[in-house]
Scaffold this motif. Structure first.
Motif, short mmCIF file in Angstrom:
data_model
loop_
_atom_site.label_atom_id
_atom_site.label_comp_id
_atom_site.label_asym_id
_atom_site.label_seq_id
_atom_site.Cartn_x
_atom_site.Cartn_y
_atom_site.Cartn_z
N PHE A 1 4.97 17.43 5.77
CA PHE A 1 3.84 17.60 4.86
C PHE A 1 2.57 17.02 5.49
N GLN A 2 2.35 17.42 6.74
CA GLN A 2 1.17 16.98 7.48
C GLN A 2 -0.02 17.82 7.05
N ILE A 3 -1.07 17.15 6.66
CA ILE A 3 -2.26 17.83 6.16
C ILE A 3 -3.37 17.68 7.18
N ALA A 4 -3.91 18.80 7.62
CA ALA A 4 -4.98 18.80 8.61
C ALA A 4 -6.13 19.65 8.09
N ARG A 5 -7.32 19.23 8.39
CA ARG A 5 -8.51 19.97 7.97
C ARG A 5 -9.22 20.49 9.20
N ARG A 6 -9.33 21.78 9.29
CA ARG A 6 -10.15 22.42 10.31
C ARG A 6 -11.22 23.21 9.54
N ASP A 7 -11.21 24.52 9.68
CA ASP A 7 -12.12 25.33 8.89
C ASP A 7 -11.67 25.41 7.44
N ALA B 1 14.89 20.69 1.52
CA ALA B 1 13.56 20.39 2.04
C ALA B 1 12.53 21.37 1.50
N ALA B 2 12.92 22.62 1.33
CA ALA B 2 11.99 23.62 0.78
C ALA B 2 11.63 23.30 -0.67
N ARG B 3 12.60 22.80 -1.44
CA ARG B 3 12.31 22.42 -2.83
C ARG B 3 11.35 21.23 -2.88
N VAL B 4 11.54 20.27 -2.00
CA VAL B 4 10.62 19.13 -1.94
C VAL B 4 9.22 19.62 -1.53
N LEU B 5 9.17 20.50 -0.56
CA LEU B 5 7.88 21.06 -0.15
C LEU B 5 7.19 21.77 -1.30
N ALA B 6 7.94 22.55 -2.09
CA ALA B 6 7.36 23.24 -3.24
C ALA B 6 6.79 22.24 -4.24
N PRO C 1 0.84 -1.21 0.00
CA PRO C 1 0.00 0.00 0.00
C PRO C 1 0.87 1.25 0.00
N LEU C 2 0.32 2.33 -0.54
CA LEU C 2 1.04 3.59 -0.48
C LEU C 2 1.21 4.02 0.97
N PRO C 3 2.32 4.65 1.32
CA PRO C 3 2.54 5.05 2.71
C PRO C 3 1.50 6.04 3.21
N ALA C 4 1.26 6.00 4.52
CA ALA C 4 0.34 6.96 5.12
C ALA C 4 0.92 8.37 5.14
N LEU C 5 2.24 8.51 5.04
CA LEU C 5 2.86 9.82 4.99
C LEU C 5 2.76 10.38 3.58
N ALA C 6 2.36 11.65 3.49
CA ALA C 6 2.19 12.28 2.19
C ALA C 6 3.50 12.92 1.74
N GLY C 7 3.65 13.06 0.42
CA GLY C 7 4.81 13.75 -0.12
C GLY C 7 5.51 12.95 -1.19
N SER C 8 6.17 13.68 -2.09
CA SER C 8 6.77 13.05 -3.27
C SER C 8 7.95 12.15 -2.95
N MET C 9 8.61 12.35 -1.80
CA MET C 9 9.79 11.56 -1.46
C MET C 9 9.47 10.33 -0.62
N GLN C 10 8.20 10.12 -0.30
CA GLN C 10 7.90 9.08 0.68
C GLN C 10 8.07 7.66 0.17
N LEU C 11 7.91 7.43 -1.12
CA LEU C 11 8.19 6.08 -1.62
C LEU C 11 9.68 5.77 -1.53
N ALA C 12 10.51 6.74 -1.86
CA ALA C 12 11.96 6.54 -1.72
C ALA C 12 12.34 6.33 -0.26
N ASN C 13 11.71 7.07 0.64
CA ASN C 13 11.99 6.89 2.07
C ASN C 13 11.54 5.52 2.55
N ALA C 14 10.35 5.11 2.12
CA ALA C 14 9.85 3.80 2.52
C ALA C 14 10.73 2.69 1.95
N ALA C 15 11.17 2.84 0.70
CA ALA C 15 12.06 1.84 0.09
C ALA C 15 13.39 1.78 0.84
N THR C 16 13.88 2.94 1.28
CA THR C 16 15.12 2.96 2.06
C THR C 16 14.95 2.20 3.37
#
Length: 429
Positions: free
Chosen positions: A288-294, A307-312, A241-256
């Motif tokens: 890259f924690q995503i939270a929904r409030r208002d 890290a800023a480039r990955v965030l962008a 399954p895809l990781p619960a953590l969001a972000g473009s680098m998370q598959l590489a992190n999970a594979a590591t």
């Protein structure tokens, strides 16, 4: 020295040593040897500029799902010091911390320790006390001279290397690579989690006799519409399954993380069902924690240019109809101009916030530098909480709020948003 509360110990530890950052293993090594601690059966040490917290979280989640008793040491914390030391998935208790601090104080004699050295030793004392099966140790800074390097890692991983902590680690990625690779050990696996590693890392591995395994060469991942496969050096894990953590680098992190587990066999054996459970249950606040409030909030501790480039990239991939308003707090010793420039194209309005502590920058200076680099509207707020309130007031229909730039920014934002008790809970994606 003896105190009756964790708060009193921590207040004293922060001022007891003359230097806030004092790399080196001589002093802390003396105390470590005096403690005579039992070593966990398996030690997994994770270093790198970015991504090491994610890899450590994956390892903790997968090993826990496989019924191992795990000790996890990470830093810094977002809200509570206790977050740094976790045993069997739970934050360390006050009682165990007090026991650890008393033991360290008795062993150190007249040896002075930095705040981080107290922290690392406390984790090792706690892990020995609780007799954990395996310790997952996240390097605090660098690697070669970091206190976690007191233990010889059964498997060491360097997730990525970028320009950060340059005053201590060096001005180039090649110099920084030497420091990061200092966690490698002779004839033991060394995992590289980035396809763009400096040559110095491979050189240090060869000189010390570590067995190098590189992403894209010795292991990799294949993304599929409904998940992904891990391709290991001698194994393959399919239909994950895809990781619960969001972000473009998370598959590489999970594979590591999976490459670390493969390299640790047969010391630890993690079946596919535990890997799947770990990927689904893993939690890590502030990445890259995503939270929904208002409205939608995105919280990210990104505090260096890489890290800023990955965030962008992550922001660009998550399209919205409105604007992105950034609540931005960055410490004075960071590369503020490069961090802000990396995000200029993804943020339409900025709110600079004042951070607490000796490394903070006058908020007017931060606002001026943001304006110079982005040309976008910039306001200033005297705290993270007031910056968040100002961002809410500025939001229109379809807008989102990004909070980023430091652990010192995201931590107070989590508290302000009432997310402090959800930092280990589900992260929406």
């Amino acid at each position: 020295m003896r105190f009756d509360s964790v708060a009193a110990w921590l207040e004293w530890q922060q001022v007891a040593h003359p230097l806030a950052v004092d790399p080196g293993l001589d002093r802390v090594g003396v105390v470590f040897r005096r403690l005579g601690l039992a070593r966990p059966h398996t030690v997994l040490t994770i270093g790198g500029t970015n991504g090491k917290g994610s890899v450590a979280a994956y390892l903790d989640a997968m090993l826990t799902a496989a019924d191992y008793d795990i000790g996890l040491f990470t830093s810094p914390h977002l809200i509570r010091y206790h977050e740094r030391i976790r045993i069997r998935g739970r934050e360390i208790t006050d009682d165990l911390l007090l026991t650890a601090f008393d033991r360290i104080d008795a062993a150190r004699g007249n040896v002075s320790l930095s705040f981080f050295e107290w922290n690392a030793l406390a984790a090792l004392v706690a892990f020995a006390h609780e007799r954990v099966d395996a310790a997952v140790l996240e390097v605090g800074m660098g690697g070669r001279l970091d206190a976690v390097n007191l233990l010889d890692a059964d498997v060491a991983a360097v997730v990525s290397i970028g320009l950060d902590h340059r005053e201590w680690l060096g001005d180039t990625v090649e110099q920084i690579g030497v420091e990061k690779a200092g966690i490698f050990r002779p004839d033991r696996p060394a995992i590289l989690g980035s396809r763009n590693m400096p040559q110095s890392v491979a050189r240090i591995a060869a000189e010390c006799g570590a067995r190098l395994r590189r992403i894209g060469v010795d292991f990799d991942f294949v993304e599929r519409p409904d998940g992904w496969d891990f391709l290991g050096l001698g194994s393959r894990r399919r239909e994950l399954p895809l990781p619960a953590l969001a972000g473009s680098m998370q598959l590489a992190n999970a594979a590591t993380a999976l490459a670390v587990l493969e390299a640790a066999e047969p010391g630890v054996l993690v079946p596919d069902e535990a890997v799947r459970a770990g990927l689904e249950r893993v939690r890590l606040a502030g990445r890259f924690q995503i939270a929904r409030r208002d409205r939608e909030w995105i919280l990210d501790v990104a505090h260096n240019p890489e890290a800023a480039r990955v965030l962008a990239t992550n922001l660009a991939s998550r399209r919205i109809n409105g604007r992105t308003i950034a609540v931005c707090g960055i410490l004075a010793d960071k590369d503020i101009d490069a961090i802000v420039s990396a995000l200029a194209g993804q943020v339409q309005e900025w709110i600079a916030v004042r951070l607490d502590g000796p490394r903070s920058l006058p908020v007017s200076d931060l606002a001026a530098r943001i304006a110079l680099r982005t040309g976008a509207p910039v306001a200033a707020a005297d705290s993270v909480a007031s910056g968040c309130e100002r961002a809410v007031a500025a939001c229109g229909q379809g807008d989102r709020i990004l909070v980023f730039g430091s652990f010192h920014t995201v931590g107070p934002a989590l508290t302000h948003l009432g997310l402090e008790f959800e930092r280990n809970g589900r992260q929406d994606s």
